[in-house]
Scaffold this active site. Structure first.
Site, PDB file in Angstrom:
ATOM      1  N   GLY A  47       0.829  -1.216   0.000  1.00  0.00           N
ATOM      2  CA  GLY A  47       0.000   0.000   0.000  1.00  0.00           C
ATOM      3  C   GLY A  47       0.856   1.257   0.000  1.00  0.00           C
ATOM      4  O   GLY A  47       0.581   2.204   0.738  1.00  0.00           O
ATOM      5  N   GLU A  74      -3.518   0.033  -8.521  1.00  0.00           N
ATOM      6  CA  GLU A  74      -3.835   1.312  -9.154  1.00  0.00           C
ATOM      7  C   GLU A  74      -4.283   1.096 -10.593  1.00  0.00           C
ATOM      8  O   GLU A  74      -3.904   0.110 -11.218  1.00  0.00           O
ATOM      9  CB  GLU A  74      -2.594   2.215  -9.130  1.00  0.00           C
ATOM     10  CG  GLU A  74      -2.086   2.515  -7.727  1.00  0.00           C
ATOM     11  CD  GLU A  74      -3.047   3.361  -6.899  1.00  0.00           C
ATOM     12  OE1 GLU A  74      -3.929   4.015  -7.495  1.00  0.00           O
ATOM     13  OE2 GLU A  74      -2.936   3.347  -5.657  1.00  0.00           O
ATOM     14  N   ASP A 110      -3.481  -6.901  -6.699  1.00  0.00           N
ATOM     15  CA  ASP A 110      -4.320  -6.982  -5.500  1.00  0.00           C
ATOM     16  C   ASP A 110      -3.531  -7.613  -4.348  1.00  0.00           C
ATOM     17  O   ASP A 110      -3.239  -8.810  -4.370  1.00  0.00           O
ATOM     18  CB  ASP A 110      -5.561  -7.816  -5.828  1.00  0.00           C
ATOM     19  CG  ASP A 110      -6.472  -7.964  -4.633  1.00  0.00           C
ATOM     20  OD1 ASP A 110      -6.229  -7.291  -3.606  1.00  0.00           O
ATOM     21  OD2 ASP A 110      -7.434  -8.747  -4.719  1.00  0.00           O
ATOM     22  N   LEU A 138      -2.470  -0.643   3.931  1.00  0.00           N
ATOM     23  CA  LEU A 138      -3.609  -0.735   3.014  1.00  0.00           C
ATOM     24  C   LEU A 138      -4.826  -0.012   3.585  1.00  0.00           C
ATOM     25  O   LEU A 138      -5.067  -0.053   4.783  1.00  0.00           O
ATOM     26  CB  LEU A 138      -4.009  -2.192   2.802  1.00  0.00           C
ATOM     27  CG  LEU A 138      -3.086  -3.089   1.995  1.00  0.00           C
ATOM     28  CD1 LEU A 138      -3.757  -4.433   1.775  1.00  0.00           C
ATOM     29  CD2 LEU A 138      -2.720  -2.465   0.668  1.00  0.00           C
ATOM     30  N   TYR A 224      -5.773   4.488  14.001  1.00  0.00           N
ATOM     31  CA  TYR A 224      -6.237   5.821  14.382  1.00  0.00           C
ATOM     32  C   TYR A 224      -7.150   5.695  15.600  1.00  0.00           C
ATOM     33  O   TYR A 224      -7.843   4.697  15.756  1.00  0.00           O
ATOM     34  CB  TYR A 224      -6.987   6.482  13.211  1.00  0.00           C
ATOM     35  CG  TYR A 224      -7.399   7.901  13.506  1.00  0.00           C
ATOM     36  CD1 TYR A 224      -6.430   8.873  13.733  1.00  0.00           C
ATOM     37  CD2 TYR A 224      -8.733   8.261  13.577  1.00  0.00           C
ATOM     38  CE1 TYR A 224      -6.792  10.181  14.035  1.00  0.00           C
ATOM     39  CE2 TYR A 224      -9.109   9.566  13.871  1.00  0.00           C
ATOM     40  CZ  TYR A 224      -8.124  10.516  14.103  1.00  0.00           C
ATOM     41  OH  TYR A 224      -8.489  11.811  14.400  1.00  0.00           O
ATOM     42  N   TYR A 234     -15.965   6.462  14.688  1.00  0.00           N
ATOM     43  CA  TYR A 234     -14.672   5.893  14.307  1.00  0.00           C
ATOM     44  C   TYR A 234     -14.226   4.807  15.294  1.00  0.00           C
ATOM     45  O   TYR A 234     -14.443   3.625  15.083  1.00  0.00           O
ATOM     46  CB  TYR A 234     -13.596   6.996  14.127  1.00  0.00           C
ATOM     47  CG  TYR A 234     -12.421   6.430  13.357  1.00  0.00           C
ATOM     48  CD1 TYR A 234     -12.323   6.587  11.981  1.00  0.00           C
ATOM     49  CD2 TYR A 234     -11.454   5.646  14.002  1.00  0.00           C
ATOM     50  CE1 TYR A 234     -11.294   5.984  11.271  1.00  0.00           C
ATOM     51  CE2 TYR A 234     -10.426   5.043  13.293  1.00  0.00           C
ATOM     52  CZ  TYR A 234     -10.347   5.225  11.930  1.00  0.00           C
ATOM     53  OH  TYR A 234      -9.341   4.620  11.223  1.00  0.00           O
ATOM     54  N   LEU A 272      -5.214  12.934   8.802  1.00  0.00           N
ATOM     55  CA  LEU A 272      -4.709  13.743   7.698  1.00  0.00           C
ATOM     56  C   LEU A 272      -5.544  13.535   6.451  1.00  0.00           C
ATOM     57  O   LEU A 272      -6.249  12.537   6.334  1.00  0.00           O
ATOM     58  CB  LEU A 272      -3.268  13.340   7.394  1.00  0.00           C
ATOM     59  CG  LEU A 272      -2.216  13.923   8.335  1.00  0.00           C
ATOM     60  CD1 LEU A 272      -0.850  13.381   7.981  1.00  0.00           C
ATOM     61  CD2 LEU A 272      -2.193  15.440   8.239  1.00  0.00           C
ATOM     62  N   THR A 274      -6.213  12.200   3.211  1.00  0.00           N
ATOM     63  CA  THR A 274      -5.755  11.201   2.233  1.00  0.00           C
ATOM     64  C   THR A 274      -6.994  10.777   1.445  1.00  0.00           C
ATOM     65  O   THR A 274      -8.113  11.163   1.793  1.00  0.00           O
ATOM     66  CB  THR A 274      -5.144   9.943   2.897  1.00  0.00           C
ATOM     67  OG1 THR A 274      -6.183   9.263   3.604  1.00  0.00           O
ATOM     68  CG2 THR A 274      -4.006  10.260   3.841  1.00  0.00           C
TER      69      THR A 274
HETATM   70  P1  NAD Z   1      -4.599   5.782   1.148  1.00  0.00           P
HETATM   71  O1  NAD Z   1      -5.948   5.597   0.526  1.00  0.00           O
HETATM   72  O2  NAD Z   1      -3.848   7.023   0.832  1.00  0.00           O
HETATM   73  O3  NAD Z   1      -3.648   4.537   0.751  1.00  0.00           O
HETATM   74  C1  NAD Z   1      -4.133   3.243   0.650  1.00  0.00           C
HETATM   75  C2  NAD Z   1      -3.137   2.362  -0.085  1.00  0.00           C
HETATM   76  O4  NAD Z   1      -3.701   1.043  -0.151  1.00  0.00           O
HETATM   77  C3  NAD Z   1      -2.860   2.775  -1.550  1.00  0.00           C
HETATM   78  O5  NAD Z   1      -1.501   2.560  -1.830  1.00  0.00           O
HETATM   79  C4  NAD Z   1      -3.697   1.782  -2.359  1.00  0.00           C
HETATM   80  O6  NAD Z   1      -3.189   1.493  -3.669  1.00  0.00           O
HETATM   81  C5  NAD Z   1      -3.553   0.565  -1.487  1.00  0.00           C
HETATM   82  N1  NAD Z   1      -4.567  -0.469  -1.742  1.00  0.00           N
HETATM   83  C6  NAD Z   1      -5.902  -0.431  -1.482  1.00  0.00           C
HETATM   84  N2  NAD Z   1      -6.460  -1.625  -1.848  1.00  0.00           N
HETATM   85  C7  NAD Z   1      -5.461  -2.394  -2.314  1.00  0.00           C
HETATM   86  C8  NAD Z   1      -5.384  -3.728  -2.821  1.00  0.00           C
HETATM   87  N3  NAD Z   1      -6.460  -4.511  -2.908  1.00  0.00           N
HETATM   88  N4  NAD Z   1      -4.172  -4.201  -3.220  1.00  0.00           N
HETATM   89  C9  NAD Z   1      -3.052  -3.428  -3.156  1.00  0.00           C
HETATM   90  N5  NAD Z   1      -3.070  -2.161  -2.673  1.00  0.00           N
HETATM   91  C10 NAD Z   1      -4.254  -1.666  -2.266  1.00  0.00           C
HETATM   92  O7  NAD Z   1      -4.834   5.588   2.703  1.00  0.00           O
HETATM   93  P2  NAD Z   1      -4.120   6.140   4.035  1.00  0.00           P
HETATM   94  O8  NAD Z   1      -5.009   7.155   4.637  1.00  0.00           O
HETATM   95  O9  NAD Z   1      -2.694   6.424   3.824  1.00  0.00           O
HETATM   96  O10 NAD Z   1      -4.284   4.832   4.967  1.00  0.00           O
HETATM   97  C11 NAD Z   1      -3.254   3.894   5.198  1.00  0.00           C
HETATM   98  C12 NAD Z   1      -3.409   3.372   6.613  1.00  0.00           C
HETATM   99  O11 NAD Z   1      -3.221   4.465   7.533  1.00  0.00           O
HETATM  100  C13 NAD Z   1      -4.793   2.792   6.917  1.00  0.00           C
HETATM  101  O12 NAD Z   1      -4.667   1.682   7.770  1.00  0.00           O
HETATM  102  C14 NAD Z   1      -5.479   3.936   7.654  1.00  0.00           C
HETATM  103  O13 NAD Z   1      -6.526   3.510   8.492  1.00  0.00           O
HETATM  104  C15 NAD Z   1      -4.297   4.473   8.452  1.00  0.00           C
HETATM  105  N6  NAD Z   1      -4.477   5.837   9.007  1.00  0.00           N
HETATM  106  C16 NAD Z   1      -4.911   6.861   8.230  1.00  0.00           C
HETATM  107  C17 NAD Z   1      -5.098   8.114   8.810  1.00  0.00           C
HETATM  108  C18 NAD Z   1      -5.601   9.281   7.986  1.00  0.00           C
HETATM  109  O14 NAD Z   1      -6.052  10.267   8.576  1.00  0.00           O
HETATM  110  N7  NAD Z   1      -5.499   9.238   6.687  1.00  0.00           N
HETATM  111  C19 NAD Z   1      -4.821   8.328  10.173  1.00  0.00           C
HETATM  112  C20 NAD Z   1      -4.334   7.277  10.917  1.00  0.00           C
HETATM  113  C21 NAD Z   1      -4.181   6.016  10.330  1.00  0.00           C
END
Ligand code: NAD
Length: 389
Positions: A47, A74, A110, A138, A224, A234, A272, A274
């Site tokens: 991911g 992607e 995947d 992921l 989170y 959440y 953040l 995303t």
């Molecule tokens: P994001 O959507 O930016 O990134 C998700 C990634 O997962 C991408 O690289 C996407 O290509 C990949 N992905 C999704 N399905 C896939 C699959 N089937 N096969 C391969 N790759 C796949 O998300 P993010 O916000 O960076 O989240 C990443 C982690 O961080 C998550 O566990 C999320 O809960 C956690 N998180 C996010 C936040 C926030 O505020 N964004 C805060 C704390 C924790």
């Protein structure tokens, strides 16, 4: 073709290849402006095309000199339709890291399938022999079970009671009240199946069985917790159950790799902008207020600053990894500071459609969201044709 942002229901359907490449370059520049650290050198990122996974990859590559193999899912572009931002990010990152003399490859597949694990393991053997860090980042709404093919769908719902709170429509600039019906108990399990730790464990098992885990390796996944405001939807909602499972899985993994002296941790990160967080109700408005308050206090960070701080200060700090009482890394330490959360609680009620612009940092929210898709950079002439392939 000329590409513009195409936003529907909080989702941006287009991406600008040059803008995505510039966003990657800016994160690289940030890491290069910081002191180098001695961290992992042979890294698998699951991911790693956007958000926290991409920033982890950039920090480890340009901060610690790591070779990185990234697995993400992607969509490629065509002559008329842009690819997903992660596709352009991967291409830009791989090119820039290789130009800097680092191993950098991305597999577009995947990550939930056994077949992808096999392909990744073969490539790990060829590129690195073994890996010393696995970042599991992921975020997906669905996951097919790799054995039965059954498709599990996650949901973001409260448990037990209707959740009602203010939410923002960033495109329209309106603040309205939203209500979310509680989940049916049958929706908890699929959410845990998708966003819990089962797949993380399957990755570690496959890597261990293939003997590609270096002794003393580390693995990380992200979680989170968040403020009282979003607690019901959440942390105490369906996704919270999945995060509890993810956190419990870290302990199971550490136990499972004891013979290798390996360690699994969950890092609790800051809220953040995303592609995943932008579709969670209430979160965009909370983020807009949080950013304003954290900026005023001089403690605002984006994904890259968070990941750099995590590796430098919490993990590769030359001493023990810094953990909370429950064994988690806390990068939400500044977000959850009492003075920050007191201000959030104090100012939340004052936010209306009329005060949105003055009382929150909605502008940064909107601009960060556009930048995730390669838009809104002053350095880029968006009126020019660009190759979408
Ligand atoms: P994001 O959507 O930016 O990134 C998700 C990634 O997962 C991408 O690289 C996407 O290509 C990949 N992905 C999704 N399905 C896939 C699959 N089937 N096969 C391969 N790759 C796949 O998300 P993010 O916000 O960076 O989240 C990443 C982690 O961080 C998550 O566990 C999320 O809960 C956690 N998180 C996010 C936040 C926030 O505020 N964004 C805060 C704390 C924790």
């Amino acid at each position: 073709m000329i590409v513009e942002p195409k936003i529907r229901n909080g989702i941006c359907m287009s991406a600008h290849p040059e803008g995505c490449a510039l966003a990657v370059q800016k994160e690289i520049d940030y890491v290069k402006s910081q002191p180098k650290y001695n961290g992992a050198k042979k890294v698998l990122v699951v991911g790693g095309s956007t958000g926290y996974g991409l920033s982890s990859r950039i920090s480890l590559a340009f901060g610690s000199g790591a070779g990185t193999l990234n697995i993400s899912f992607e969509k490629e572009g065509s002559e008329k339709k842009p690819a997903t931002p992660g596709y352009y990010n991967n291409r830009a990152f791989d090119e820039k890291a290789q130009a800097a003399g680092l191993i950098a490859e991305s597999i577009n597949a995947d990550a939930f399938s056994h077949e992808t694990r096999k392909i990744a393991i073969e490539r790990i053997k060829e590129l690195f022999g073994k890996v010393d860090m696995i970042v599991y980042s992921l975020a997906s709404p669905v996951r097919p079970d790799p054995d039965t093919g059954e498709l599990y769908k996650s949901c973001l719902k409260p448990l037990g009671e209707v959740y009602t709170a203010k939410s923002v429509n960033p495109e329209k600039g309106t603040v309205t009240e939203v209500s979310i019906e509680p989940a049916d108990p049958s929706e908890i399990e699929p959410t845990v199946k998708v966003m819990g730790g089962e797949d993380w464990m399957l990755w570690i098992k496959a890597l261990k069985e293939a003997d590609v885990l270096e002794a003393g390796f580390k693995t990380l996944a992200y979680s989170y917790i968040g403020p009282e405001l979003t607690m019901a939807v959440y942390r105490k909602g369906t996704i919270g159950k999945a995060k509890e499972h993810l956190e419990a899985t870290a302990k199971e993994i550490t136990d499972y790799v004891k013979d290798l002296n390996g360690n699994a941790w969950v890092s609790v990160n800051k809220a953040l902008v995303t592609r995943s967080s932008s579709v969670i109700p209430v979160v965009p408005l909370y983020i807009s207020l949080l950013f304003k308050i954290m900026k005023e206090k001089g403690i605002h960070e984006g994904c890259i600053e968070q990941m750099q701080r995590m590796f430098v200060e919490k993990i590769y700090n030359g001493a023990d990894v810094i953990l909370d009482n429950e064994g988690r890394i806390r990068l939400d330490d500044w977000e959850m500071r009492e003075d920050v959360q007191d201000e959030v609680a104090k100012q939340w009620d004052s936010i209306t459609t009329e005060t949105l612009a003055s009382n929150t940092d909605i502008e940064t929210y909107k601009s960060d969201f556009l930048k995730l898709h390669g838009f809104g950079f002053s350095e880029i002439d968006y009126s020019k044709d660009v190759d979408l392939l």
